[in-house]
Design an enzyme around this catalytic site. Structure first.
Site, PDB file in Angstrom:
ATOM      1  N   SER A  73       0.380  -0.633 -14.969  1.00  0.00           N
ATOM      2  CA  SER A  73      -1.160  -0.583 -15.381  1.00  0.00           C
ATOM      3  C   SER A  73      -1.361  -1.699 -16.242  1.00  0.00           C
ATOM      4  O   SER A  73      -0.434  -2.087 -16.836  1.00  0.00           O
ATOM      5  CB  SER A  73      -1.369   0.774 -16.384  1.00  0.00           C
ATOM      6  OG  SER A  73      -2.559   0.745 -16.695  1.00  0.00           O
TER       7      SER A  73
ATOM      8  N   GLU B 183      -8.008   7.735 -17.445  1.00  0.00           N
ATOM      9  CA  GLU B 183      -9.010   6.476 -17.309  1.00  0.00           C
ATOM     10  C   GLU B 183     -10.031   6.898 -16.757  1.00  0.00           C
ATOM     11  O   GLU B 183     -11.055   6.529 -17.160  1.00  0.00           O
ATOM     12  CB  GLU B 183      -8.045   5.423 -16.563  1.00  0.00           C
ATOM     13  CG  GLU B 183      -9.010   4.439 -16.040  1.00  0.00           C
ATOM     14  CD  GLU B 183      -8.255   3.295 -15.107  1.00  0.00           C
ATOM     15  OE1 GLU B 183      -8.824   2.586 -14.326  1.00  0.00           O
ATOM     16  OE2 GLU B 183      -6.997   3.524 -15.228  1.00  0.00           O
TER      17      GLU B 183
ATOM     18  N   HIS C 283      -1.909   8.809 -16.328  1.00  0.00           N
ATOM     19  CA  HIS C 283      -2.721   7.728 -17.024  1.00  0.00           C
ATOM     20  C   HIS C 283      -4.089   7.566 -16.237  1.00  0.00           C
ATOM     21  O   HIS C 283      -5.106   7.291 -16.814  1.00  0.00           O
ATOM     22  CB  HIS C 283      -1.868   6.711 -16.915  1.00  0.00           C
ATOM     23  CG  HIS C 283      -2.492   5.163 -17.129  1.00  0.00           C
ATOM     24  ND1 HIS C 283      -3.342   4.630 -16.214  1.00  0.00           N
ATOM     25  CD2 HIS C 283      -2.376   4.383 -18.242  1.00  0.00           C
ATOM     26  CE1 HIS C 283      -3.814   3.414 -16.852  1.00  0.00           C
ATOM     27  NE2 HIS C 283      -2.998   3.622 -18.048  1.00  0.00           N
ATOM     28  N   ASN C 284      -3.940   7.343 -15.014  1.00  0.00           N
ATOM     29  CA  ASN C 284      -5.331   7.142 -14.155  1.00  0.00           C
ATOM     30  C   ASN C 284      -6.414   8.278 -14.336  1.00  0.00           C
ATOM     31  O   ASN C 284      -7.594   7.862 -14.335  1.00  0.00           O
ATOM     32  CB  ASN C 284      -4.714   6.938 -12.683  1.00  0.00           C
ATOM     33  CG  ASN C 284      -4.357   5.591 -12.511  1.00  0.00           C
ATOM     34  OD1 ASN C 284      -3.889   4.795 -13.412  1.00  0.00           O
ATOM     35  ND2 ASN C 284      -4.299   4.964 -11.463  1.00  0.00           N
TER      36      ASN C 284
ATOM     37  N   LYS D  34       0.761  -1.109   0.034  1.00  0.00           N
ATOM     38  CA  LYS D  34       0.164  -0.022  -0.007  1.00  0.00           C
ATOM     39  C   LYS D  34       0.935   1.306   0.053  1.00  0.00           C
ATOM     40  O   LYS D  34       1.707   1.250   0.599  1.00  0.00           O
ATOM     41  CB  LYS D  34      -0.832  -0.002   1.242  1.00  0.00           C
ATOM     42  CG  LYS D  34      -2.023   1.109   1.214  1.00  0.00           C
ATOM     43  CD  LYS D  34      -3.114   0.934   2.407  1.00  0.00           C
ATOM     44  CE  LYS D  34      -4.001   2.195   2.351  1.00  0.00           C
ATOM     45  NZ  LYS D  34      -4.937   1.971   3.423  1.00  0.00           N
TER      46      LYS D  34
ATOM     47  N   LYS E 233       1.931   7.841 -14.175  1.00  0.00           N
ATOM     48  CA  LYS E 233       0.947   6.987 -13.862  1.00  0.00           C
ATOM     49  C   LYS E 233      -0.312   7.486 -13.295  1.00  0.00           C
ATOM     50  O   LYS E 233      -1.351   7.228 -13.557  1.00  0.00           O
ATOM     51  CB  LYS E 233       1.483   5.674 -12.886  1.00  0.00           C
ATOM     52  CG  LYS E 233       0.411   4.917 -12.504  1.00  0.00           C
ATOM     53  CD  LYS E 233      -0.243   4.108 -13.542  1.00  0.00           C
ATOM     54  CE  LYS E 233      -0.832   2.743 -13.062  1.00  0.00           C
ATOM     55  NZ  LYS E 233      -1.968   2.939 -12.102  1.00  0.00           N
TER      56      LYS E 233
END
Length: 472
Positions: free
Chosen positions: A129, A190, A186-187, A76, A183
């Site tokens: 990803s 998304e 990217h999210n 996490k 990243k």
């Protein structure tokens, strides 16, 4: 006994699949989990007969690795990463390398790179990803840190990554927290595309009265087109086709309309606000998830705030023809989500000296990852042609898409507004495009107001300098 090539900490689904991926590609591995029972289950189950061993303690784990050690942490984000670094770093030696493969905040990664490198260890923040399936079969990977640290794992990650026609879906992103920043973006993209597709579903259901199978057929047709063919369109069709095993109806209609989130969409929006980059489509998607969480309040509001007296007809186009107006709206909103994400990376690259290669980033997103789509080849082409492109929408091919499809987006947004159907991403996209193409916005009056109440000064269009007026 010979030492293992590769170490993994954290046997969640992603961790398990990544270590199985590494082993399949010829890298012997040692694994460690906070509870050894989980390690034992993995070794007796999915890892049985493979070149993977388990460790009871971190000391045993580190001792089982060949030097220089290559250790991937799949735990996490946040304080657990810092706690693990504190526990394991006394056991490491010069040249050993830690890799954070989770969704960490990029500023945390910046701090950790500086701290670990100062102690002669390598540290990489690597966005991964592709979900569980991608981790096993080949994800898209976005590693950032020092180039020397990346060079030490390049052979491994190039084999583990998804493979497309022009190479593996991994590249060195840049220094510090560059990998985790990319990243995060990217999210954010998304988030945008997911919300865009659910708005299309809502319009099909509420305006055209279509059931899941009918909608799935339209999505299947869209998935055959260059502009919309993508993993997310593909799985939307799958979700709409899936039947409830209890009554045979559309399973999606039995799901509570409250969406979850893990923070990366929020980080995208916060970063954009801090850097002064407009990302309204992505923000609208994030806000859509937040609004969905107000389930009890929405149910109460529905009984006291009136909907339009008579639902206006929203012209989406005929399903047999692929619903062309809706298709154009969805296409432009997806383009806007990518354009906003790329623009944010341009600003971050300049601000943090990341030297991001947007063409290479588009290339590694073409396979393995959640936002993989045929459109990424066009994005790659655009930045190959002009690495200094200010905004994706002014590339000739994308500008043609905007000019051709804008009337469809206007038609859908206007109809949805009259019908009282919320389309936050579609309407935000229309505002974004109209604002970006407007040569003179009304913020001149806003500047006058700021100067009027706060003497903040303003600039003039007819001469240089800063000016103040005693308005009152």
């Amino acid at each position: 006994m010979s030492k293992a090539h590769f170490g993994l900490i954290g046997l969640g689904v992603m961790g398990e699949n990544l270590v199985l991926n590494a082993e399949r590609n010829g890298y012997s591995s040692v694994v460690f989990n906070r509870t050894y029972a989980k390690t034992e289950d993995f070794l007796k189950g999915r890892a049985a007969g493979l070149n993977i061993i388990g460790a009871h303690t971190l000391e045993e784990f580190v001792g089982a690795l060949e030097r220089p050690r290559r250790i991937l942490m799949m735990i996490k984000a946040g304080s657990p990463i810092d706690a693990m670094i504190a526990q394991i770093s006394p056991l490491l030696e010069d040249g050993d390398l830690l890799i954070d493969g989770g969704n960490s905040l990029y500023t945390d990664t910046e701090r950790r790179v500086k701290e670990l490198e100062s102690r002669s260890f390598g540290y990489i923040g690597m966005g991964v990803s592709g979900g569980a399936k991608g981790a096993l079969e080949g994800p898209s990977m976005m590693p950032g840190g020092t180039k020397a640290a990346y060079d030490a794992i390049e052979g491994l990650v190039r084999k583990m990554a998804a493979q497309v026609d022009d190479g593996p879906c991994v590249t060195y992103i840049g220094p510090g927290g560059a990998g985790h920043f990319v990243k995060t973006v990217h999210n954010g993209i998304e988030y945008g595309i997911e919300q865009i597709l659910v708005e299309a579903y809502d319009l099909m259901k509420r305006c055209a009265g279509m059931d899941g199978l009918a909608m799935a057929q339209v999505f299947d047709g869209w998935n055959q087109l260059e502009e919309l063919s993508s993993y997310l369109v593909e799985i939307t069709e799958v979700c709409l086709r899936t039947r409830d095993p209890e009554d045979g109806g559309d399973l999606v209609e039995k799901i509570l309309d409250v969406a979850g989130q893990k923070g990366t969409g929020l980080w995208t929006v916060v970063s954009a606000l801090e850097m002064g980059v407009p990302v309204p489509t992505i923000y609208a998607a994030l806000n859509g998830r937040v609004m969905s969480s107000l389930h009890t309040e929405r149910l109460a509001a529905a009984s006291v705030i009136d909907a339009p007296a008579a639902a206006a007809a929203v012209s989406l186009g005929e399903p047999s023809e692929g619903m062309p107006a809706l298709r154009d709206a969805i296409t432009l909103a997806c383009i806007a989500s990518y354009a906003q994400g790329m623009a944010l990376m341009v600003e971050a690259s300049a601000l943090h000296d990341y030297n991001l290669n947007l063409s290479s980033i588009a290339q590694i997103w073409k396979g393995g990852c959640i936002i993989r789509a045929k459109l990424l080849q066009r994005i790659q082409n655009a930045y190959d042609t002009n690495p200094d492109l200010a905004n994706l929408m002014v590339d000739p091919w994308f500008a043609e898409q905007v000019n051709t499809r804008l009337s469809g987006l206007r038609q859908v947004v206007a109809g949805a507004a009259l019908a009282g159907i919320p389309v936050p991403c579609l309407s935000s996209t229309l505002d974004y495009i109209d604002s970006y193409r407007t040569a003179r916005l009304p913020q001149n009056l806003l500047q006058a107001m700021r100067d009027c109440f706060g003497a903040h000064t303003y600039q003039r269009v007819d001469r240089d300098g800063s000016f103040h007026t005693e308005w009152l």
